[in-house]
Design a protein around this motif. Sequence first.
Motif, PDB file in Angstrom:
ATOM      1  N   ALA A 293       0.997  -0.967  -0.583  1.00 35.46           N
ATOM      2  CA  ALA A 293      -0.384  -0.091   0.385  1.00 35.46           C
ATOM      3  C   ALA A 293       0.701   1.200   0.088  1.00 35.46           C
ATOM      4  O   ALA A 293       0.760   2.258  -0.584  1.00 35.46           O
ATOM      5  CB  ALA A 293      -0.895   0.010   0.950  1.00 35.46           C
ATOM      6  N   TYR A 294       2.157   1.719   0.907  1.00 35.17           N
ATOM      7  CA  TYR A 294       2.936   2.369   0.875  1.00 35.17           C
ATOM      8  C   TYR A 294       3.307   2.918  -0.970  1.00 35.17           C
ATOM      9  O   TYR A 294       2.921   3.562  -1.032  1.00 35.17           O
ATOM     10  CB  TYR A 294       3.426   2.304   1.416  1.00 35.17           C
ATOM     11  N   ARG A 295       3.905   2.033  -1.300  1.00 38.53           N
ATOM     12  CA  ARG A 295       4.678   1.713  -2.514  1.00 38.53           C
ATOM     13  C   ARG A 295       3.405   2.208  -3.355  1.00 38.53           C
ATOM     14  O   ARG A 295       3.884   3.022  -4.140  1.00 38.53           O
ATOM     15  CB  ARG A 295       5.244   0.419  -2.559  1.00 38.53           C
ATOM     16  N   GLU A 296       2.491   1.495  -3.313  1.00 36.12           N
ATOM     17  CA  GLU A 296       1.836   1.938  -4.763  1.00 36.12           C
ATOM     18  C   GLU A 296       0.872   3.017  -4.606  1.00 36.12           C
ATOM     19  O   GLU A 296       0.228   3.653  -5.161  1.00 36.12           O
ATOM     20  CB  GLU A 296      -0.309   0.626  -4.312  1.00 36.12           C
ATOM     21  N   ALA A 297       0.508   3.988  -3.071  1.00 35.28           N
ATOM     22  CA  ALA A 297       0.982   5.247  -3.303  1.00 35.28           C
ATOM     23  C   ALA A 297       1.624   5.995  -3.463  1.00 35.28           C
ATOM     24  O   ALA A 297       1.610   7.221  -2.967  1.00 35.28           O
ATOM     25  CB  ALA A 297       0.548   5.573  -1.562  1.00 35.28           C
ATOM     26  N   GLY A 298       2.962   6.063  -3.804  1.00 36.75           N
ATOM     27  CA  GLY A 298       4.014   6.596  -3.848  1.00 36.75           C
ATOM     28  C   GLY A 298       5.109   6.619  -2.768  1.00 36.75           C
ATOM     29  O   GLY A 298       6.370   7.517  -2.988  1.00 36.75           O
ATOM     30  N   GLY A 299       5.193   5.864  -1.626  1.00 34.69           N
ATOM     31  CA  GLY A 299       6.137   6.213  -0.775  1.00 34.69           C
ATOM     32  C   GLY A 299       7.852   5.723  -1.146  1.00 34.69           C
ATOM     33  O   GLY A 299       7.773   4.094  -1.502  1.00 34.69           O
ATOM     34  N   GLN A 300       8.019   6.284  -0.979  1.00 33.38           N
ATOM     35  CA  GLN A 300       9.758   6.060  -1.825  1.00 33.38           C
ATOM     36  C   GLN A 300      10.750   5.615  -0.917  1.00 33.38           C
ATOM     37  O   GLN A 300      11.290   5.146  -1.047  1.00 33.38           O
ATOM     38  CB  GLN A 300      10.381   7.305  -2.145  1.00 33.38           C
TER      39      GLN A 300
END
Length: 376
Positions: A293-300
Amino acid sequence: MSTTLFDPVQAGDLQLANRIAMAPLTRNRSPNAVPKDITATYYAQRATAGLLITEATAISHQGQGYADVPGLYGSDQLDGWKKVTAAVHERGGKIVTQLWHVGRISHVDLQPEGGQPVAPSAITAKAKTYLVDRDSGKGQFVATSEPRALDASELPGIVHTYAAAARNAVETAGFDGVEIHGANGYLLDQFLKTGANQRTDDYGGSIENRARLLLEATRAVVDAIGGGKVGIRLSPVTPANDISDADPQPLFDYVIRQLAPLGLAYVHVIEGATGGPREVDGRPFDYEAIKAAYREAGGQGAWMVNNAYDRALAMEAVESGRADIVAFGKAYISNPDLVERLRKDAPLNEWDQSTFYGGGEKGYTDYPTLQQSKQG
């Protein structure tokens, strides 16, 4: 070739020499909340870690919950920390400090003017804190005091205090960044979770409301020092400090998606019970789902995992891509050269639990390195 535990990694603005972090470890060796010279020695000994995360450090007197823990709100405290960061940087290490407000996990003896600890709701935690008798110097664990519920008008001041502590840490004390303590049943976690938060205002009830304080504090810290210097620690299901949530999966899915756009250096997730089992009875949780979910929401940010990792599990986590960094806790107490020991698959020193909390050099700066053991 696959990535290994010993390869460098970028975590926001932090270029780390390897993927091994020293987890925050409370040691109760800072009388008057001031780190001593021995603290600089302790962290410098462990500077080969890719990242050192200091023991939890109170952002205010109100935020203190245990005797002899350090702070970030007074000039003497910041001067003490300057010696620590200088010693670590001299050894080529990177160090961040953990921003801490304990909320209800405190005692009237530790609070300004003997006041009540503060909390989202006036619910006493079935937990203990640590006091030191000033006459005898002996420490003991005692039950936490009954807290009072924070008024909504007090919350902007607490958010401001997080930002001020972050600025103090980076601009004055010389830290490379900060980690916001949003875990283990302390203030931000208390607001997050239904077991401690029974508010009916804008900071209670719905997931969005319960997450509000943690997100406001994180955004304020990011605004103060830049997201690339900010990490956050979360513990979805730990029962530490009498904390629980009725439905943690959607709660942390929401939190992690809100954190994703903030450009954080890393997210530090405790898997299971803090210092205990990786699977908590009756509290299943899908950690892969919140990372996705973090990566999907753009978390780098780098993904840091923690709890009961040994060498084999840590190597698998990094090589499989499940984690970018692995944090080690108690193993770092007794093994200042943990990176070298893991690299060589060398035996680890055993820790002396009787010296974890309070005391001096014994059980703090006197554990031998591999080289010292061989010279022994």
